[in-house]
Design an enzyme around this catalytic site. Structure first.
Site, PDB file in Angstrom:
ATOM      1  N   ASN A 241     -32.392  15.294  31.704  1.00 16.52           N
ATOM      2  CA  ASN A 241     -32.754  14.645  30.717  1.00 16.52           C
ATOM      3  C   ASN A 241     -34.060  15.392  30.282  1.00 16.52           C
ATOM      4  OD1 ASN A 241     -34.058  12.913  28.603  1.00 16.52           O
ATOM      5  ND2 ASN A 241     -33.794  11.057  29.786  1.00 16.52           N
TER       6      ASN A 241
ATOM      7  N   CYS B  89     -37.244   9.875  23.424  1.00 21.70           N
ATOM      8  CA  CYS B  89     -35.884  10.663  23.380  1.00 21.70           C
ATOM      9  C   CYS B  89     -34.929  10.664  22.039  1.00 21.70           C
ATOM     10  CB  CYS B  89     -35.027  10.234  24.504  1.00 21.70           C
ATOM     11  SG  CYS B  89     -35.681  10.138  26.043  1.00 21.70           S
TER      12      CYS B  89
ATOM     13  N   HIS C  38     -27.838  11.900  23.069  1.00 21.74           N
ATOM     14  CA  HIS C  38     -29.157  12.409  23.945  1.00 21.74           C
ATOM     15  C   HIS C  38     -28.563  12.374  25.211  1.00 21.74           C
ATOM     16  CE1 HIS C  38     -32.766  12.144  26.004  1.00 21.74           C
ATOM     17  NE2 HIS C  38     -32.470  10.775  26.582  1.00 21.74           N
TER      18      HIS C  38
END
Length: 326
Positions: free
Chosen positions: A282, A111, A252
């Site tokens: 996500n 990520c 993020h």
């Protein structure tokens, strides 16, 4: 500096009710309260990260008023390449864009991938051989998520975001700070246990479902906040800025509670925090450029805006970039 930006998300919308209908022990209120996610996008069958990358890249090139032939390098940050080992998704994207012989490679930092790729591309621009670099963050996490696991199934989605980096003559605009970090002692808090070279895919692995994402949510939550807050403070100090100078914080998009905690500890007001995980979940390496591009399309960054980008993810990895928008 960033001279072009674009994004793409699949058409299939997966609401929280999808998981309830699958029989998971959950509810819409439970998911929203703990994550902030209302829906996410899933890629269509037999379509991989390269397809999403291609569509985001075309929008990015159009935004930059460049053609694929103008690109000197392609970097794709992803944890879900089209193929397990090779060819790279970046090479597949290069072929789709029809930019012959342009070097292309994948970068794996989970990520944090986009922040790592942005930092990498910035350093390539110190070399006179590179003038325009395409940086893509893309992931199809639905392909590596166990949709029967309540702890992870609700979190992840698919998407892509892309930027083009070009040299700037100004020292007071563009990317003014980049730094990457890793700490392998936390490698086990977020991982896919098996399916790689150490333990290749076999019937036992698939039976145990150990080729899917496994996560220690509490440990990830703690690590994300404990690493990123000091990193952001260090970044701001390095370029003589304070949190008051930040126009927008773009984290993020993992979990709204993580983002809220980071902003709270830095005393950054909500109106300066860009969040779109409610719609996309996500999306790993795609989440930061996706959030940037969507915001730029709808509201728009202004010349001189100071953007703080912060990624964090499996590894454990984290990274910070500060950009003054041109």
């Amino acid at each position: 500096k960033i001279t072009g930006i674009g994004h793409y998300t699949p058409e299939t919308i997966i609401t929280n009710h999808y998981f309830i209908e699958k029989g998971l022990d959950t509810s819409n209120d439970w998911i929203v309260e703990r994550t902030g996610i209302h829906q996410r996008r899933f890629n269509k069958p037999n379509s991989g990260s390269s397809e999403l990358s291609h569509k985001a890249s075309l929008k990015c090139l159009d935004n930059a008023k460049l053609s694929p032939e103008d690109l000197d390098l392609i970097i794709v940050a992803t944890s879900t390449p089209d193929h397990l080992s090779f060819p790279s998704t970046a090479c597949i994207l290069q072929e789709k864009l029809n930019c012959k012989n342009t070097p292309a490679f994948d970068l794996s930092a989970a990520c944090s991938g986009f922040c790592f790729a942005l930092s990498t591309a910035e350093n390539y621009l110190l070399n006179d051989n590179y003038k325009h670099i395409l940086v893509v963050g893309v992931d199809c996490l639905s392909s590596i998520t166990n949709l029967n696991d309540r702890k992870t199934a609700i979190l992840f989605g698919d998407g892509a975001g892309a930027v083009i980096l070009t040299k700037t003559n100004s020292k007071n605009s563009g990317i003014i700070y980049s730094k990457m970090y890793s700490n392998g002692t936390h490698k086990d808090i977020l991982k896919i246990p098996e399916g790689g070279s150490k333990s290749p895919i076999n019937p036992e692995v698939t039976k145990n479902e150990s080729h899917y994402i496994h996560m220690d949510g509490k440990a990830v939550f703690k690590s994300a906040i404990n690493t990123t807050v000091p990193a952001i403070k260090e970044a701001l100090n390095s370029v003589n800025l304070s949190t008051n100078d930040i126009s927008y914080l773009i984290c993020h998009q993992a979990n709204k509670r993580i983002i809220d905690n980071i902003a709270l500890k830095l005393k950054i007001p909500n109106e300066k925090v860009i969040i779109n995980l409610d719609k996309y979940g996500n999306t790993s390496a795609a989440s930061i450029p996706l959030a940037m591009s969507e915001f730029n399309d709808t509201i728009g960054f202004k010349k001189g805006d100071i953007l703080v980008l912060v990624g964090f993810g499996a590894g454990f990895t984290w990274g910070v970039n500060i950009v003054i928008w041109e």
